[in-house]
Design a protein around this motif. Structure first.
Motif, short mmCIF file in Angstrom:
data_model
loop_
_atom_site.label_atom_id
_atom_site.label_comp_id
_atom_site.label_asym_id
_atom_site.label_seq_id
_atom_site.Cartn_x
_atom_site.Cartn_y
_atom_site.Cartn_z
N ARG A 341 12.27 26.45 133.58
CA ARG A 341 12.27 26.43 132.12
C ARG A 341 10.92 26.93 131.57
O ARG A 341 10.86 27.65 130.56
CB ARG A 341 12.57 25.02 131.60
CG ARG A 341 14.06 24.67 131.67
CD ARG A 341 14.36 23.42 130.85
NE ARG A 341 13.75 22.23 131.46
CZ ARG A 341 14.36 21.44 132.35
NH1 ARG A 341 15.62 21.73 132.73
NH2 ARG A 341 13.76 20.38 132.84
N ILE A 344 10.86 30.69 131.81
CA ILE A 344 11.62 31.31 130.71
C ILE A 344 10.81 31.30 129.43
O ILE A 344 10.71 32.30 128.71
CB ILE A 344 12.96 30.58 130.50
CG1 ILE A 344 13.87 30.80 131.72
CG2 ILE A 344 13.64 31.06 129.21
CD1 ILE A 344 15.14 29.97 131.69
N SER A 345 10.17 30.15 129.14
CA SER A 345 9.40 30.03 127.90
C SER A 345 8.23 31.01 127.88
O SER A 345 7.98 31.69 126.87
CB SER A 345 8.90 28.59 127.76
OG SER A 345 8.08 28.46 126.63
N GLU A 346 7.48 31.07 128.99
CA GLU A 346 6.34 31.97 129.05
C GLU A 346 6.78 33.44 129.04
O GLU A 346 6.10 34.30 128.48
CB GLU A 346 5.50 31.68 130.30
CG GLU A 346 4.80 30.33 130.29
CD GLU A 346 3.84 30.19 129.13
OE1 GLU A 346 3.09 31.15 128.86
OE2 GLU A 346 3.87 29.15 128.45
N GLY A 347 7.92 33.70 129.67
CA GLY A 347 8.44 35.08 129.64
C GLY A 347 8.79 35.51 128.23
O GLY A 347 8.52 36.64 127.82
N GLN A 348 9.41 34.58 127.48
CA GLN A 348 9.74 34.88 126.08
C GLN A 348 8.47 35.07 125.25
O GLN A 348 8.42 35.91 124.35
CB GLN A 348 10.59 33.75 125.51
CG GLN A 348 12.00 33.71 126.09
CD GLN A 348 12.77 32.50 125.61
OE1 GLN A 348 12.18 31.51 125.15
NE2 GLN A 348 14.10 32.56 125.75
N ARG A 349 7.44 34.27 125.57
CA ARG A 349 6.17 34.42 124.85
C ARG A 349 5.56 35.80 125.10
O ARG A 349 5.12 36.48 124.16
CB ARG A 349 5.21 33.33 125.29
CG ARG A 349 3.83 33.42 124.65
CD ARG A 349 2.93 32.38 125.25
NE ARG A 349 1.53 32.62 124.87
CZ ARG A 349 0.51 32.02 125.44
NH1 ARG A 349 0.70 31.15 126.43
NH2 ARG A 349 -0.73 32.29 125.03
N ALA A 351 7.17 38.47 126.09
CA ALA A 351 8.05 39.47 125.49
C ALA A 351 7.81 39.57 123.99
O ALA A 351 7.85 40.65 123.41
CB ALA A 351 9.51 39.11 125.78
N GLY A 352 7.54 38.41 123.34
CA GLY A 352 7.26 38.41 121.91
C GLY A 352 6.00 39.19 121.58
O GLY A 352 5.94 39.92 120.59
N SER A 355 6.77 42.84 122.11
CA SER A 355 7.65 43.32 121.04
C SER A 355 6.86 43.53 119.75
O SER A 355 7.06 44.54 119.04
CB SER A 355 8.78 42.31 120.81
OG SER A 355 9.58 42.72 119.71
#
Length: 523
Positions: A341, A344-349, A351-352, A355
């Motif tokens: 988990r 996933i959170s750090e990957g989304q960070r 990616a943000g 982006s």
């Protein structure tokens, strides 16, 4: 004095004189011929033709016999009352109630009866001949004036045609009742009408319009016609001959007659080149904004790398830990799930962050949406955090309220904030090394001016802007930096103005500069 001629000789001489006078159509020549003929046939030693000009008798023609003593013959001089009173005969040149002048004949002795009779007959005919000559002269003058007017009209029409061609503007008349539109040559060319056709109906005009603009233009025209108002439209057409799309700007003014308007007169200007230039300028401006954003982002490369490196290191660490939890003799699934988990959170960070950087450097048309202004400020500070730490700049942040929204393009507003932050860091980086580090402070605030607007302030503690540079700081290609392009603040001002705001600069009371802008709030 010669003997009086016989009656037959008088008649023949009179008829010939009348023929001669009738053949003269020039008024000046005729006046001289009248006085000469009267002197000759009526036996006078002197004859004057006088007209009244403003109540003053003016001599228009004068003939003296060769043996008449006195001054040389004079023209266009004022006759004295004594002079006129000395005439033996005074004859009126009256024709159809119009006074053509007076004839005064002077004799050495009292004129014979037949001389007075001849003078009367000549005067009667002279009045007719002079009236005809004056009418002929007036007709020639009027014809000459008409020719001049026709020439002026032809010249004016040609100048109008040339002006319409040069300005790509055609003119038209729209007869409302007849439902006919008469077009000038240039408008026919703009519409692409077939040669020789300069009149179309309103339905034919509507058919020329671009389908996407047709209904809006028809509604605008119908609303104006209903009240007899001015028509102003901008629309596209599809030329009848080639189908080419052109941009037009049109205006029509009503013509009123006895309380009702009967027609419209107006112009239509081909603005295609101007529109294309506007689109090219806008495209160039978008490219320049993107380059400016990329240049600003490039200055924060170390800070951005640090921000991306943090979630990547966390991902690696959590992946290793999760793998160890799974490799145990009795796998710890719950710990492994927690690690995944976190991954996933750090990957989304990460990616943000990527982006957001991609949005800043992309080339796209502005898109206005509802933007959370404090959240946007926090995002820019996240990108700049490592740069603040590297330059040992302290941050003072005041966002009140924590959530306030504006209508704008998120990427463009990010560009403005990022540019102001980088400029503030550069201004403080230029401070002398001996100056205490604690004075390097970046202050950012967002507060509501009132119910309608919100203000953002970016303040640095640098050396400030010289007074002579303050008035030019937003000018394109003007810069105070050694290697600056001079476009950053100019672009920022353009962006804020397109968002219905205003970008300002002022000197900070404690030193440094304050850049501020306000934007309209939205719910």
């Amino acid at each position: 004095m010669p003997s009086a001629p016989s009656s037959a000789e008088d008649n023949d001489a009179l008829l010939q004189a009348l023929r001669n006078l009738s053949a003269i159509v020039d008024p000046d020549r005729l006046k001289a011929a009248i006085t000469h003929t009267l002197c000759l046939l009526a036996g006078a030693r002197r004859c004057l033709l006088v007209r009244q000009q403003g109540g003053v008798p003016v001599i228009e023609a004068e003939t003296r016999r060769a043996d008449d003593p006195g001054e040389d013959a004079l023209r266009d001089r004022v006759a004295t009352a004594v002079e006129l009173a000395g005439a033996a005969l005074s004859l009126s040149l009256l024709h159809q109630g119009v006074q053509q002048g007076w004839l005064y004949l002077y004799y050495e002795t009292t004129p014979a009866q037949h001389q007075a009779h001849l003078a009367g007959q000549l005067a009667a005919h002279a009045a007719v001949a002079l009236a005809n000559a004056n009418a002929h002269a007036q007709l020639l003058q009027e014809n000459e004036q008409l020719l001049c007017i026709e020439q002026e009209l032809r010249t004016s029409r040609e100048l109008l045609k040339q002006g319409e061609r040069f300005n790509h503007t055609g003119s038209m008349r729209y007869l409302v009742r007849e439902d006919l539109m008469f077009c000038s040559d240039e408008l026919c060319r703009i519409y692409g009408l077939e040669p020789g056709r300069n009149c179309i109906t309103y339905d034919e005009f509507a058919a020329i319009m671009h389908p996407d603009d047709r209904q809006e233009v028809i509604d605008t025209v119908n609303a104006a016609v209903a009240m007899g108002g001015t028509i102003r439209v901008e629309h596209r057409i599809c030329r009848q001959d080639t189908g080419e799309v052109r941009y037009l700007s049109g205006i029509g003014k009503p013509v009123w007659l006895e309380g009702t308007f009967i027609e419209y007169v107006g112009t239509a200007t081909d603005i295609t080149v101007r529109r294309q230039a506007e689109y090219a300028i806008r495209a160039a401006q978008i490219d320049m904004e993107r380059v400016s954003r990329a240049n600003t982002v490039g200055q924060l490369t170390a800070s951005i790398a640090h921000e991306i490196n943090q979630p990547l290191m966390s991902i690696v660490s959590n992946a290793g830990a999760s793998l160890r939890w799974l490799n145990r003799a009795a796998p710890e699934l719950e710990h492994a799930r927690a690690g995944l988990r976190d991954i996933i959170s750090e990957g989304q960070r990460a990616a943000g962050i990527i982006s957001g950087l991609r949005d800043l450097t992309r080339n796209a048309e502005p898109s206005f949406t509802r933007v959370n202004l404090p959240a946007l400020i926090r995002h820019i500070l996240m990108i700049s955090r490592s740069e603040l730490e590297r330059r040992e700049v302290s941050l003072s942040l005041a966002l009140n309220p924590a959530d306030v929204y504006v209508l704008g393009d998120q990427v463009q507003l990010q560009q403005v904030l990022l540019n102001l932050v980088v400029n503030a860091l550069d201004a403080m980086d230029a401070l002398p090394e001996k100056m205490p580090k604690k004075v390097r402070t970046l202050s950012i605030s967002a507060s509501c001016c009132d119910e309608q607007r919100v203000e953002v302030r970016v303040q640095d503690s640098g050396e400030g802007i010289a007074p002579e540079a303050m008035s030019r700081i937003f000018d394109a290609f003007y810069t105070t930096k050694e290697n600056g392009m001079g476009m950053g603040l100019a672009i920022c001002r353009s962006i804020i103005e397109s968002h219905r705001g205003r970008l300002r600069v002022a000197a900070a009371p404690s030193g440094g500069s304050i850049f501020s802008f306000d934007l309209p709030r939205v719910p």
